[in-house]
Design an enzyme around this catalytic site. Structure first.
Site, short mmCIF file in Angstrom:
data_model
loop_
_atom_site.label_atom_id
_atom_site.label_comp_id
_atom_site.label_asym_id
_atom_site.label_seq_id
_atom_site.Cartn_x
_atom_site.Cartn_y
_atom_site.Cartn_z
N ASP A 198 0.85 -1.19 0.00
CA ASP A 198 0.00 0.00 0.00
C ASP A 198 0.88 1.24 0.00
O ASP A 198 2.03 1.21 0.46
CB ASP A 198 -0.91 0.00 1.24
CG ASP A 198 -1.91 1.15 1.24
OD1 ASP A 198 -2.34 1.57 0.14
OD2 ASP A 198 -2.24 1.65 2.33
N HIS A 199 0.34 2.31 -0.53
CA HIS A 199 1.02 3.61 -0.49
C HIS A 199 0.64 4.36 0.79
O HIS A 199 -0.52 4.33 1.21
CB HIS A 199 0.59 4.47 -1.69
CG HIS A 199 1.19 4.04 -2.98
ND1 HIS A 199 0.50 4.09 -4.19
CD2 HIS A 199 2.42 3.55 -3.29
CE1 HIS A 199 1.28 3.66 -5.16
NE2 HIS A 199 2.45 3.33 -4.64
N TYR A 225 -4.88 4.88 0.16
CA TYR A 225 -6.03 4.10 -0.32
C TYR A 225 -5.68 3.22 -1.53
O TYR A 225 -6.52 3.01 -2.41
CB TYR A 225 -7.23 5.00 -0.68
CG TYR A 225 -7.40 6.22 0.19
CD1 TYR A 225 -7.64 6.09 1.56
CD2 TYR A 225 -7.30 7.50 -0.33
CE1 TYR A 225 -7.79 7.21 2.37
CE2 TYR A 225 -7.45 8.63 0.47
CZ TYR A 225 -7.69 8.46 1.82
OH TYR A 225 -7.83 9.58 2.62
N HIS A 226 -4.47 2.65 -1.56
CA HIS A 226 -4.04 1.88 -2.72
C HIS A 226 -3.59 0.46 -2.36
O HIS A 226 -2.53 0.01 -2.80
CB HIS A 226 -2.88 2.60 -3.42
CG HIS A 226 -3.20 3.94 -3.94
ND1 HIS A 226 -2.25 4.88 -4.27
CD2 HIS A 226 -4.40 4.52 -4.23
CE1 HIS A 226 -2.82 5.98 -4.70
NE2 HIS A 226 -4.13 5.79 -4.70
N PRO A 227 -4.36 -0.32 -1.59
CA PRO A 227 -3.92 -1.68 -1.28
C PRO A 227 -3.99 -2.59 -2.51
O PRO A 227 -4.96 -2.55 -3.28
CB PRO A 227 -4.91 -2.13 -0.20
CG PRO A 227 -6.15 -1.34 -0.47
CD PRO A 227 -5.66 -0.01 -0.96
#
Length: 531
Positions: free
Chosen positions: A297-298, A468-470
């Site tokens: 994630d980011h 919000y990038h899993p």
């Protein structure tokens, strides 16, 4: 006993970015029947369609409202993870930025043994569903007859252009198309808007085809398990309006529930690490230890500033701005908040930019929950694009309605934190450069007292949040942790595919919504035999 409803050729679980696109493409053949099941309700809240209001949807009925386990390297904080729970999925609650990532990302996927997934082979799938609606988009890299509208922010704030100008004066190239010939540089973002409103996956791909007689879409339908006959997936069991129902799939069950819920559903259905499944009393259909592993994630680290101008987003919901939006689809409410940004290298030897900036002409911290400490501010979010840390998704138990255990394992790798520190320093340099410096009344976070690496690290550990990038929890490949092959079929079983961000072997260098669309486009072509 559950009630059997009907048999479809394809049952798609999840009406998010991938699921909506798949439903469109697969049902284009009138001889093919498709069922799309979405746990959330219809996307009828007005805040879904007002771009600047996306944070109002957090912790609402349109959000799964997940939290991580305490993160040791982030002061043992439990981080909030919003995930869309409505038609359009997270494309209905995100910041609408359209970024594909760097060609290096996809070439790396191919190098890992995934045939057909290099950048040159994926580019047609990016272009296929895109309707480029901006003079800044390079025609060689963009489509013009697809469904998803990709355009400019309609009424950007002058602060955003000041950020771009300051960054160019600080030595970074201006780039008007991050999805074109090169990614590096700074500029305004392109967004998935149409007519000043959000253009979600449901708007672009699902709603225009809901009248097809061979397409059935149900909301309020939470899938609880994939059903198997031996090792062949035969359908799904789901709950809707208090009833347990079964839908059979003649061809494939396709999981498009996202990087959290697709691995959760596989494990609930008996596909996963056998020891973990046994610990929750779940019978093993097929042992696949990689399910839920490889989570990436980011993270956002923020540099926040007080603004010396009132032309920010802090009062976007004033009556006159509401009137501008509802009557003209103009004004600050058409903002996606993160209006501009950029991609830079902190290490010149990196094959691609390793830091992304998200610039917001407003005070944005802690997902928008924090009340601004000043009347007007602006924010620069700093993101390390390719974290080395890896986490996991696990079941909390056999109850399909219980939240899974989410452990991103942030900053487990020392290099991840080091890149964040370098990125925050670069953001500060831009903020101290004209013309942005003239519009700043001083730094709020990390604050002028944080100067050494140790002081910046302390501030980052205390304030970093998910972007919000899993991805990655059902990774594509052929190694021991791979869950799907390069045609997105689950290893060791038949009739079951995963098509969403969970199949990414590695995190792409940028926002992950556009890559998810491309994955779904390619999957649809493979399923239809058109690749």
């Amino acid at each position: 006993m559950p009630t059997r409803t009907a048999t479809y050729d394809y049952v798609i679980v999840g009406a998010g970015s991938a699921g909506c696109l798949l439903a469109n493409r697969l049902s284009a053949d009138p001889e093919t029947t498709v069922l799309l099941l979405e746990a959330g309700e219809p996307d009828d809240d007005r805040n879904i369609h007002i771009p600047a209001a996306f944070s109002e949807l957090f912790k609402s009925e349109y959000d799964w409202d997940y939290s991580t386990t305490p993160q040791p390297e982030l002061d043992n904080r439990e981080l909030y993870w919003p995930r869309g729970k409505t038609l359009g999925g997270s494309s209905a609650i995100n910041a609408m930025i359209y970024i594909r990532g760097h060609p290096h990302d996809y070439d790396r996927w191919a190098e890992l043994g995934n045939d057909g997934w290099d950048y040159d082979e994926l580019l047609p799938y990016f272009k296929r569903g895109e309707h480029a609606d901006s003079d800044r988009l390079e025609p060689a890299y963009h489509g013009d007859d697809g469904e998803l509208n990709v355009t400019d922010v309609r009424s950007p704030r002058p602060l955003s252009e000041a950020f771009v100008d300051a960054a160019t004066r600080a030595g970074y190239d201006r780039n008007d198309d991050f999805n074109g010939a090169q990614q590096a540089g700074v500029g305004p973002y392109h967004v998935t808007h149409e007519g000043g409103k959000r253009h979600s996956a449901a708007d672009a791909y699902l709603k225009p085809v809901l009248d097809r007689p061979n397409l059935t879409a149900h909301t309020g339908a939470q899938v609880t398990q994939v059903r198997f006959d031996g090792t062949r997936a035969t359908g799904v069991e789901y709950v809707r309006e208090g009833r347990r129902l079964v839908a059979d799939a003649g061809e494939d069950v396709v999981l498009s529930a996202g990087a959290v819920d697709s691995p959760k559903l596989l494990m609930l259905s008996g596909v996963g690490d056998p020891d973990h499944l046994a610990s929750h009393g779940i019978d093993v259909v097929h042992a696949l230890p990689g399910v839920g592993q490889n989570l990436q994630d980011h993270l956002f680290s923020f540099a926040l500033f007080e603004a010396a101008t009132e032309d920010t987003l802090e009062r976007a919901e004033r009556l006159r701005n509401l009137a501008k939006f509802f009557l003209l689809k103009r004004g600050p409410l058409t903002s996606n908040v993160a209006e501009a940004g950029g991609f830079i290298r902190t290490d010149p030897d990196e094959p691609a930019p390793d830091v992304q900036f998200h610039f917001a002409p407003g005070y944005f911290f802690n997902h928008g929950f924090d009340d601004p400490s000043v009347d007007h501010g602006f924010s620069i979010g700093v993101t390390q694009l390719r974290p080395e840390s890896r986490g996991e998704i696990r079941l909390a138990g056999a109850d399909p309605f219980a939240d899974p255990v989410i452990d991103p394992n942030y900053f487990d790798a020392d290099r991840d934190l080091e890149v964040h520190i370098e990125g925050v320093r670069a953001a500060r340099e831009i903020a101290s450069t004209e013309p942005l410096s003239a519009l700043s009344a001083g730094e709020i976070k990390p604050g002028p007292d944080a100067q050494t690496d140790e002081e910046l690290a302390e501030a980052i550990r205390a304030g970093a949040e998910t972007v919000y990038h899993p991805v990655g929890t059902c990774k594509m490949g052929d190694d021991e942790l791979a869950v799907v092959d390069d045609r997105l079929r689950v290893h060791g079983v038949e009739g079951l595919r995963v098509v969403d961000a969970s199949v990414m072997p590695t995190l792409t260098g940028g926002n992950t919504n556009a890559p998810t669309y491309a994955i779904a486009e390619k999957a649809a072509a493979m399923i239809r035999g058109e690749d």
